[in-house]
Design an enzyme around this catalytic site. Structure first.
Site, PDB file in Angstrom:
ATOM      1  N   LYS A   9      -1.155 -44.460 -49.750  1.00 61.22           N
ATOM      2  CA  LYS A   9      -0.058 -42.633 -49.731  1.00 61.22           C
ATOM      3  C   LYS A   9       1.049 -43.119 -49.156  1.00 61.22           C
ATOM      4  O   LYS A   9       1.664 -43.946 -48.775  1.00 61.22           O
ATOM      5  CB  LYS A   9      -0.833 -41.643 -49.254  1.00 61.22           C
ATOM      6  CG  LYS A   9      -2.273 -41.608 -49.459  1.00 61.22           C
ATOM      7  CD  LYS A   9      -3.097 -40.632 -48.862  1.00 61.22           C
ATOM      8  CE  LYS A   9      -4.776 -40.522 -49.294  1.00 61.22           C
ATOM      9  NZ  LYS A   9      -5.106 -38.622 -48.609  1.00 61.22           N
ATOM     10  N   TYR A  49      -5.694 -33.530 -57.213  1.00 61.36           N
ATOM     11  CA  TYR A  49      -6.604 -32.990 -56.776  1.00 61.36           C
ATOM     12  C   TYR A  49      -6.879 -31.483 -56.958  1.00 61.36           C
ATOM     13  O   TYR A  49      -7.589 -30.430 -55.513  1.00 61.36           O
ATOM     14  CB  TYR A  49      -5.768 -32.630 -55.226  1.00 61.36           C
ATOM     15  CG  TYR A  49      -5.354 -34.103 -54.573  1.00 61.36           C
ATOM     16  CD1 TYR A  49      -6.315 -34.563 -54.283  1.00 61.36           C
ATOM     17  CD2 TYR A  49      -4.480 -34.820 -54.365  1.00 61.36           C
ATOM     18  CE1 TYR A  49      -6.707 -35.901 -52.799  1.00 61.36           C
ATOM     19  CE2 TYR A  49      -4.304 -35.771 -53.487  1.00 61.36           C
ATOM     20  CZ  TYR A  49      -4.967 -36.433 -52.589  1.00 61.36           C
ATOM     21  OH  TYR A  49      -4.798 -37.660 -52.153  1.00 61.36           O
ATOM     22  N   ASN A 112      -3.340 -40.216 -44.391  1.00 66.26           N
ATOM     23  CA  ASN A 112      -4.311 -40.383 -43.152  1.00 66.26           C
ATOM     24  C   ASN A 112      -4.728 -41.621 -44.969  1.00 66.26           C
ATOM     25  O   ASN A 112      -5.789 -41.784 -45.149  1.00 66.26           O
ATOM     26  CB  ASN A 112      -5.986 -39.741 -44.104  1.00 66.26           C
ATOM     27  CG  ASN A 112      -6.387 -39.116 -45.431  1.00 66.26           C
ATOM     28  OD1 ASN A 112      -5.553 -39.891 -46.091  1.00 66.26           O
ATOM     29  ND2 ASN A 112      -6.937 -38.546 -45.328  1.00 66.26           N
ATOM     30  N   HIS A 115      -6.408 -43.417 -50.244  1.00 65.08           N
ATOM     31  CA  HIS A 115      -7.335 -42.394 -51.501  1.00 65.08           C
ATOM     32  C   HIS A 115      -8.229 -43.573 -51.843  1.00 65.08           C
ATOM     33  O   HIS A 115      -8.030 -44.476 -52.530  1.00 65.08           O
ATOM     34  CB  HIS A 115      -6.364 -42.061 -52.603  1.00 65.08           C
ATOM     35  CG  HIS A 115      -7.467 -40.793 -53.465  1.00 65.08           C
ATOM     36  ND1 HIS A 115      -7.837 -39.821 -53.482  1.00 65.08           N
ATOM     37  CD2 HIS A 115      -7.825 -41.873 -54.760  1.00 65.08           C
ATOM     38  CE1 HIS A 115      -8.871 -39.709 -54.522  1.00 65.08           C
ATOM     39  NE2 HIS A 115      -8.496 -41.058 -55.518  1.00 65.08           N
ATOM     40  N   GLU A 126      -9.806 -41.048 -62.984  1.00 64.39           N
ATOM     41  CA  GLU A 126      -8.732 -41.478 -62.426  1.00 64.39           C
ATOM     42  C   GLU A 126      -8.030 -43.133 -62.816  1.00 64.39           C
ATOM     43  O   GLU A 126      -7.088 -42.947 -62.870  1.00 64.39           O
ATOM     44  CB  GLU A 126      -9.415 -41.604 -60.603  1.00 64.39           C
ATOM     45  CG  GLU A 126      -9.553 -39.863 -59.910  1.00 64.39           C
ATOM     46  CD  GLU A 126     -10.312 -40.120 -59.204  1.00 64.39           C
ATOM     47  OE1 GLU A 126      -9.791 -41.187 -57.727  1.00 64.39           O
ATOM     48  OE2 GLU A 126     -10.379 -39.273 -58.102  1.00 64.39           O
TER      49      GLU A 126
HETATM   50  P1  IDP Z   1     -10.989 -37.896 -49.256  1.00 59.52           P
HETATM   51  O1  IDP Z   1      -9.549 -38.939 -49.035  1.00 59.52           O
HETATM   52  O2  IDP Z   1     -11.403 -38.888 -47.511  1.00 59.52           O
HETATM   53  O3  IDP Z   1     -12.205 -38.055 -49.948  1.00 59.52           O
HETATM   54  P2  IDP Z   1     -10.946 -34.920 -49.158  1.00 59.52           P
HETATM   55  O4  IDP Z   1     -12.067 -34.252 -48.731  1.00 59.52           O
HETATM   56  O5  IDP Z   1     -11.106 -35.230 -50.863  1.00 59.52           O
HETATM   57  O6  IDP Z   1     -10.713 -36.374 -48.705  1.00 59.52           O
HETATM   58  O7  IDP Z   1      -9.903 -34.531 -48.856  1.00 59.52           O
HETATM   59  C1  IDP Z   1      -8.582 -35.536 -49.716  1.00 59.52           C
HETATM   60  C2  IDP Z   1      -7.289 -35.435 -49.037  1.00 59.52           C
HETATM   61  O8  IDP Z   1      -6.540 -34.272 -48.938  1.00 59.52           O
HETATM   62  C3  IDP Z   1      -7.575 -35.872 -47.865  1.00 59.52           C
HETATM   63  O9  IDP Z   1      -7.596 -37.414 -48.481  1.00 59.52           O
HETATM   64  C4  IDP Z   1      -5.489 -35.785 -46.860  1.00 59.52           C
HETATM   65  O10 IDP Z   1      -5.284 -36.542 -47.252  1.00 59.52           O
HETATM   66  C5  IDP Z   1      -6.186 -34.158 -47.615  1.00 59.52           C
HETATM   67  N1  IDP Z   1      -6.913 -33.705 -46.704  1.00 59.52           N
HETATM   68  C6  IDP Z   1      -8.161 -32.833 -46.415  1.00 59.52           C
HETATM   69  N2  IDP Z   1      -8.654 -32.584 -45.906  1.00 59.52           N
HETATM   70  C7  IDP Z   1      -7.363 -31.380 -45.484  1.00 59.52           C
HETATM   71  C8  IDP Z   1      -6.910 -30.575 -43.909  1.00 59.52           C
HETATM   72  O11 IDP Z   1      -8.274 -30.326 -43.383  1.00 59.52           O
HETATM   73  N3  IDP Z   1      -5.802 -30.970 -43.725  1.00 59.52           N
HETATM   74  C9  IDP Z   1      -4.745 -31.160 -44.031  1.00 59.52           C
HETATM   75  N4  IDP Z   1      -4.939 -31.936 -45.307  1.00 59.52           N
HETATM   76  C10 IDP Z   1      -6.396 -32.638 -45.746  1.00 59.52           C
END
Ligand code: IDP
Ligand code: MG
Length: 143
Positions: A9, A49, A112, A115, A126
């Site tokens: 990212k 997303y 984080n 992806h 994807e």
């Molecule tokens: P993942 O990337 O581990 O599959 P997902 O639940 O699919 O997680 O969420 C997609 C992305 O959205 C996450 O990687 C993160 O960057 C962001 N995200 C998820 N939950 C939150 C939140 O509660 N606050 C802010 N960003 C979030």
């Protein structure tokens, strides 16, 4: 053999962690099938997303993911989807084990670092979205 879509990212690119992330995938034994830097526009990010469209963090997530270039890869290996998810760690870096990418390098849920597709079906979609030139290939390459 299976393929999955991974990307570093914008936070990982800004912090100079692309090599670290790619290296961890390679050292695990996954094969890099395709690799490129690109910047997602809002339409591409919103499509990527789409399942989070109704979440409170959606617009902030789209702002973040379009805030700079990403480095996307298709990787191949045994159970590649789950293997990559394991290397990434949990969504919240504070809940990710040390030894995972998010566990070792992150503190923020949104920023984080990485992806990875969450299922074989999302991997297929994807890969087609990010690497249309590979869309019709199964694992192992062109038929
Ligand atoms: P993942 O990337 O581990 O599959 P997902 O639940 O699919 O997680 O969420 C997609 C992305 O959205 C996450 O990687 C993160 O960057 C962001 N995200 C998820 N939950 C939150 C939140 O509660 N606050 C802010 N960003 C979030
Ligand atoms: Mg997800």
């Amino acid at each position: 053999m299976q393929r999955t879509l991974v990307f570093a990212k914008p936070d990982a690119v800004r912090r100079g962690l692309v090599g670290e992330i790619v290296s961890r995938l390679e050292r695990k034994g996954l094969k890099i099938v395709a690799l490129k830097m690109l910047q997602m526009d809002r339409a591409m990010a919103e499509r990527h997303y789409d399942i989070h469209r109704d979440k409170p963090f959606f617009s902030s997530l789209v702002d973040f993911i379009t805030s700079g270039p990403i480095v996307a890869a298709v990787v191949e290996g045994r159970e590649a989807v789950d293997t990559v998810r394991g290397l990434m760690g949990a969504t919240d870096p504070l809940k990710s084990s040390p030894g995972t990418i998010r566990g070792d390098f992150g503190t923020e849920v949104q920023e984080n670092l990485v992806h990875g597709s969450d299922s074989e079906e999302s991997a297929r979609q994807e890969i087609a979205h990010f690497f249309p030139e590979l869309a019709d290939q199964g694992p192992g390459g062109p038929p």
